[in-house]
Design a protein around this motif. Structure first.
Motif, short mmCIF file in Angstrom:
data_model
loop_
_atom_site.label_atom_id
_atom_site.label_comp_id
_atom_site.label_asym_id
_atom_site.label_seq_id
_atom_site.Cartn_x
_atom_site.Cartn_y
_atom_site.Cartn_z
N SER A 1 0.83 -1.20 0.00
CA SER A 1 0.00 0.00 0.00
C SER A 1 0.87 1.25 0.00
O SER A 1 0.65 2.17 -0.80
N LEU B 1 1.61 4.05 -3.02
CA LEU B 1 1.51 5.49 -2.76
C LEU B 1 2.78 6.21 -3.22
O LEU B 1 2.70 7.29 -3.84
N VAL C 1 2.81 9.19 -6.07
CA VAL C 1 3.37 10.52 -5.81
C VAL C 1 4.46 10.83 -6.85
O VAL C 1 4.50 11.92 -7.44
N ARG D 1 2.81 11.66 -10.12
CA ARG D 1 2.19 12.99 -10.11
C ARG D 1 3.25 14.09 -10.23
O ARG D 1 3.10 15.05 -10.99
N GLU D 2 4.35 13.94 -9.52
CA GLU D 2 5.41 14.95 -9.59
C GLU D 2 6.06 14.94 -10.98
O GLU D 2 6.36 15.99 -11.53
N ASN E 1 2.36 17.79 -11.48
CA ASN E 1 1.21 18.11 -10.62
C ASN E 1 0.02 18.66 -11.40
O ASN E 1 -0.50 19.73 -11.07
N GLY F 1 -7.97 -2.65 -3.53
CA GLY F 1 -8.47 -1.44 -2.89
C GLY F 1 -7.35 -0.50 -2.45
O GLY F 1 -7.54 0.72 -2.39
N ALA F 2 -6.19 -1.06 -2.15
CA ALA F 2 -5.06 -0.22 -1.72
C ALA F 2 -4.58 0.69 -2.85
O ALA F 2 -4.01 1.76 -2.58
N ARG G 1 -7.03 3.49 -2.89
CA ARG G 1 -6.74 4.32 -1.71
C ARG G 1 -5.51 5.19 -1.94
O ARG G 1 -5.50 6.38 -1.56
N ARG H 1 -6.47 8.08 -4.00
CA ARG H 1 -7.23 9.04 -3.21
C ARG H 1 -6.30 9.86 -2.31
O ARG H 1 -6.46 11.08 -2.17
N ILE H 2 -5.32 9.22 -1.72
CA ILE H 2 -4.42 9.93 -0.80
C ILE H 2 -3.66 11.04 -1.54
O ILE H 2 -3.49 12.13 -1.00
N VAL H 3 -3.23 10.77 -2.77
CA VAL H 3 -2.46 11.79 -3.48
C VAL H 3 -3.37 12.86 -4.08
O VAL H 3 -2.90 13.75 -4.79
N GLY H 4 -4.66 12.77 -3.82
CA GLY H 4 -5.56 13.86 -4.20
C GLY H 4 -6.34 13.63 -5.49
O GLY H 4 -6.95 14.57 -6.01
N GLY I 1 11.39 8.85 0.11
CA GLY I 1 10.08 8.31 0.42
C GLY I 1 9.39 9.07 1.55
O GLY I 1 9.84 10.15 1.94
N ILE I 2 8.33 8.48 2.04
CA ILE I 2 7.47 9.13 3.02
C ILE I 2 8.12 9.21 4.39
O ILE I 2 7.97 10.19 5.10
#
Lengths: 465, 465
Positions: A144, A148, A152, A155-156, A160, A174-175, A178, A181-184, A333-334
Motif C-alpha cells: 500500500s 503510494l 506521488v 504525479r510529480e 502536478n 483497494g489499496a 486508496r 485518493r491519498i495523493v488527491g 520516500g514518506i
C-alpha cells in the motif's frame, strides 16, 4: 530506570526464542485460526497502565497467551486465505537484530552500513525485474505504501496536473484506489475499467478512456496495472498497457505486491512478461519472498524520480549532507525515521541461497496447479480460475440457482472455518461467490491441499441447501 | 526448503541475543558514531545473491560486523544529535516476538488479540493527551506517516476542497511540508509563517493569512502546529491556534512527534497546554517513550475521521467483516498489512511501570536544564535556546563577526565528531549557526553532558579562527 542487567536480558531473550520455536514446532498440529470476540478480549486486556512494573517474564507469557494466540496463523501450512505468509527464521532474527541495534536507516551519516545494504537488495530486485541501470527503489512498510510512493512520483513527474486521471481495473486492489485518493485524485477521476472473464483489463478500454479524458480537458496521468490481482492472480496485458503509456506519455505503475517474486521462476517470468517496461513496481517481500511483516518495496525506472518527489531540506538535518554518492534514503520516500527492512531479505537469501527460494516459490505454483486440476476433475467442485498460486472454485453439485449456490458455498466456508485445521477465504469471480485458495507457504504439502479440498467436498454433501 | 531444525533455530537466536547484549554492555565505552564511505562499503557488500546458502552464523556475524557496526549509536549515552532514541529491552523483545508470530494487525479476523491490544495502547495515549471519549488513533511507521494520516483526514473532513491551504511555521519539520505535498497541496498553498525569536508562530500572522486566503477564494483547511519544534523544542501557542481553528472551522493538527510524551511530566504538561484541543496529534513512541524504530502514532479527536478517510472495500476481504464492534485497523490508515507496533509499547510499560517512564523523561528534561545553565554561565559558550530537552548554544569567545562565529562553530563540531565519544549536530537559531544537544536517553548522566560541554569549550580555545 529502564535498564536491565545483562543476565536478565539474556534469560528473557532465551525465553522468547523458546516460545517462538515451540510455536513453530507445534504449528502443523494446531488449527490455522484462533480468535475471539471484542467483549472477551476487552475483559482480559483493558486496563490502565500500571504505575509499578511487573515481572518481565509474566508480561511476555501474558502477551503470548492472551494477545498473540488470538490470531490467524498466516504461516500455518493449511493457511490458504487472503495472502498468507511464512517467514524464514533468519528473517525473524534479522528483525530482532535490527531492533536491537536500533537502526534508523534515514541518512547515510546515521546508517551508512544499512544504507549500502538496502542499495544491494534493491539492486537484486532491479535486476530480477529487468529494470535498467539507473533504476532504483526503496523498502517500504508494504504494498500500500509502495503504491503510494509510485503515485506521488507519477504525479510529480507529470508536473502536478490539476485534473489528473488514474486508470485501473475493477480487479485492482483497494489499496491502489486508496493510494490514488491519498495523493488527491478524487473518485470522479479514478477510472475503474471492466475486465474480461479472465480478470484482465482490456487495453482498448484503457485507450478509449484516455482519449475521452483528453478530449474533456483532463490529464491522463497513470495506469495502475495488476501483476497478480488479489482475487485470482490475473496479470493485466502489460506489453499492451506499456505501449499505451509510451504513446500517451503516461506513467505505468504495476502492482506486483502479490505476484511479483514469481518472476524468479520460469512460469512466473512468462506470466509477468512486459513488467520490465513499468515506470514503477510495488512488490512485497513479506509475501512470496517469505519475510515477516512488514517488508514492501517500490522500484522505479528512474531512480531520481523518488528523490525529486520526496526530498526535504531542514536546518536540523544539515549535518546529514554527506556528498553526492551518499544517498539519504529518507529523501526518497514518506518516512524519515526508517527501520532496516532490507536486512531480513539479505540475511534470508544469504542463508538459504537463491536456489532454495526458487524451489519454495515453485512449490506454491505446483500445488496450486494440482489443486486446480483436482477441482476441475471433481464431481462436486467447479473450477473458476487458476493463476499464479491462486485457485478459485466452488461447490456446485448441479441443478442449483446462482443464489442457492452462493448460500451453499457460504455454509461450506463456515464449516471449514469452524471445523477444520485449515483456513480459506472467499471472493467474487465473474460475479459468482467462490472459495479461494492462495498457496504460498514453503511448508505446505500436497496432503495439506488435498485434505482441505476433500473436506470441502465432504461438507458439500453434508450441507443441504 | 526454507525451514530450520529447532536446535539450529535456538542456537542462532541465542547467538543474536548474545551479540545484542554484548553491544549493550560495551556501548558506553565506545564512540557514539561509526560510519564509512560508499566506496569502502560497496567493496565489502556489493555482490550478486548467492545461488547456494551460507552458514547462518557467518551471515549474522557478517551483518553485525560489516553492516550494523557502521551506524550512529542512537542509544549511546552521549548521542545528542538529531533526535536520539534508546529502546528498552522489552521493546526490542516485543519486535522479535511480533515478527516470530508473524502478526498482521490488519483486520479483527486475522488479528483479534493484537487489534484489541492496539486499542488499549491508543486508549492510554488518548487519556494522556486529554482527548475525549470517542477519540481514537492508529500506530504508524513514525511521525511522517502519522502527519500524513492527519492531513488526509483533515482533507476528507473538509470535503476535498479544490484550493485547500495549509498553515505551518518556518520551524515546522520538513516532514509536515512533505505530508502536505503528498496529499496534493501544492507549494503555493502551503503557508510557511514566520516565528518570533523563541521559535513560536504568531497567531496573529496565522489569522491574517487565513483572512487573505478566504478573500482570494481559497479554502483555509488545516493549521499544523508544533509541540516541540525539531530545531529547539519550541511549542507553538496551542490555545490561540485552537481558537482560530474553532472560529474558522479549520482542522488543528499538532506535530508532537518529538515533544509529545513529555506530557507525562508536570513540566511537559505545562509546556503542552492546549494540545487537548487538537483535531489530530502525531507522536512517536520511538522517541520519548523509549521504543525501537519504528513506532509512530496518529491520534484523532473523532475516531471515525480516519475510517471515513481510509476505509476500503474489496471482494477478497469480504470475510473480514466481523460485526460493528470489531474494527479492522487497516481501514483506518494507509497500510493494509501492518506489523504489531503496539506490542512494544505495551510490553515496555507493563514491565517497567509508568513511574519509571516518567522518571526517564524527567531525566532528559533535568539534564537539558542543567546543560542550559552550564552554557549560560560559561565564558566561551553562548546559550541561544533551551526547551523540552533541547539546548542550542554556540562557542562565542567575543569580538568575532557572525560569519567568523559560524566558521568557528563548524570547526568545533567537526572536532567533536572526529575526536570525541559524543555525537552532536547543528541547526540554525534566529539565523545563527548553533550546536544542538537533544537529551532523551534514560542512561545519560550529568557527567556525559558536562564532559561533552567541556570538550566543546576546550576545542573553542584550541581552534583558532
Amino acid at each position: 530506570m529502564l535498564q536491565m542487567a545483562p543476565e536478565t536480558m539474556r534469560e528473557l531473550a532465551h525465553h522468547v526464542a523458546d516460545l517462538l520455536i515451540e510455536r513453530n514446532v507445534r504449528l502443523r498440529g494446531e488449527r490455522a485460526w484462533e480468535g475471539d470476540f471484542k467483549d472477551a478480549l476487552a475483559d482480559r486486556l483493558d486496563e490502565d497502565p500500571p504505575e509499578a512494573g511487573r515481572p518481565a517474564r509474566e508480561v511476555i507469557d501474558r502477551a503470548a497467551r492472551d494477545v498473540l494466540n488470538n490470531t490467524l496463523r498466516l504461516d500455518h501450512p493449511r493457511s490458504f486465505g487472503f495472502v498468507p505468509a511464512c517467514p524464514t527464521w533468519p528473517g525473524v532474527l534479522a528483525d530482532f537484530i535490527a531492533s536491537g541495534f536500533n537502526v534508523n536507516a534515514a541518512t547515510w551519516l546515521v546508517a551508512s552500513g544499512p544504507s549500502q545494504l538496502e542499495s544491494v537488495v534493491i539492486g537484486w530486485f532491479r535486476q530480477w525485474f529487468g529494470l535498467p541501470d539507473g533504476a532504483g527503489g526503496l523498502m517500504t512498510s508494504g504494498g500500500s505504501a509502495a503504491a503510494l510512493h509510485g503515485l506521488v512520483a507519477a504525479r510529480e513527474a507529470a508536473g502536478n496536473p490539476d485534473r489528473a486521471v488514474a486508470y485501473m481495473s475493477d480487479q485492482s486492489h483497494g489499496a491502489q484506489v486508496r493510494a490514488a485518493r491519498i495523493v488527491g485524485i478524487t473518485p470522479d477521476r479514478i477510472r475503474v475499467l471492466p475486465t474480461d472473464t479472465s480478470g484482465r483489463v482490456d487495453p482498448g478500454a484503457v485507450a478509449e478512456a484516455v482519449a475521452a479524458d483528453r478530449a474533456a480537458g483532463r490529464t491522463p496521468m497513470v495506469v495502475c496495472a495488476n501483476a497478480g490481482t488479489p482475487t485470482r492472480g490475473a496479470v493485466d496485458p502489460l506489453p499492451a498497457l506499456a505501449d499505451i503509456c509510451a504513446a500517451e506519455r503516461m506513467w505505468l505503475h504495476v502492482d506486483a505486491a502479490y505476484g511479483g517474486f514469481a518472476i524468479l521462476t520460469p512460469r512466473g517470468a512468462a506470466a509477468l512478461e512486459g513488467i520490465d517496461r513499468a515506470d514503477s513496481i510495488n512488490v512485497d517481500p513479506h509475501k512470496w519472498l517469505f519475510q515477516p511483516y512488514e517488508a514492501g518495496c517500490i522500484l522505479v525506472r528512474d531512480a531520481g524520480a523518488l528523490e525529486r518527489a520526496f526530498a526535504i531540506q531542514h536546518d536540523v538535518l544539515q549535518d546529514s549532507v554527506w556528498g553526492a554518492a551518499h544517498a539519504n534514503l529518507a529523501d526518497q520516500g514518506i518516512q524519515l525515521s526508517r527501520s532496516f527492512r532490507a536486512l531480513k531479505v539479505w540475511m534470508s537469501i544469504q542463508t538459504f541461497g537463491m536456489a532454495a527460494f526458487r524451489a519454495a516459490i515453485e512449490n506454491g505454483l505446483d500445488l496450486a496447479a494440482r489443486a486446480a486440476e483436482y477441482a476441475g476433475g471433481s464431481r462436486t467442485l467447479e473450477l473458476l480460475s487458476a493463476s499464479l498460486g491462486m485457485v478459485c472454485f466452488r461447490v456446485n453439485p448441479g441443478g442449483l440457482s446462482e443464489d442457492a449456490l452462493a448460500r451453499l458455498n457460504r455454509k461450506v466456508l463456515a464449516h471449514v472455518f469452524w471445523g477444520e485445521q485449515a483456513f480459506l477465504s472467499s471472493t467474487m469471480v465473474n460475479r459468482r461467490f467462490v472459495l479461494r485458495l492462495c498457496i504460498l507457504n514453503h511448508n505446505t504439502t500436497w496432503d495439506d491441499v488435498r485434505e482441505t479440498l476433500e473436506a470441502v467436498e465432504r461438507f458439500a454433501t453434508e450441507v443441504t441447501e
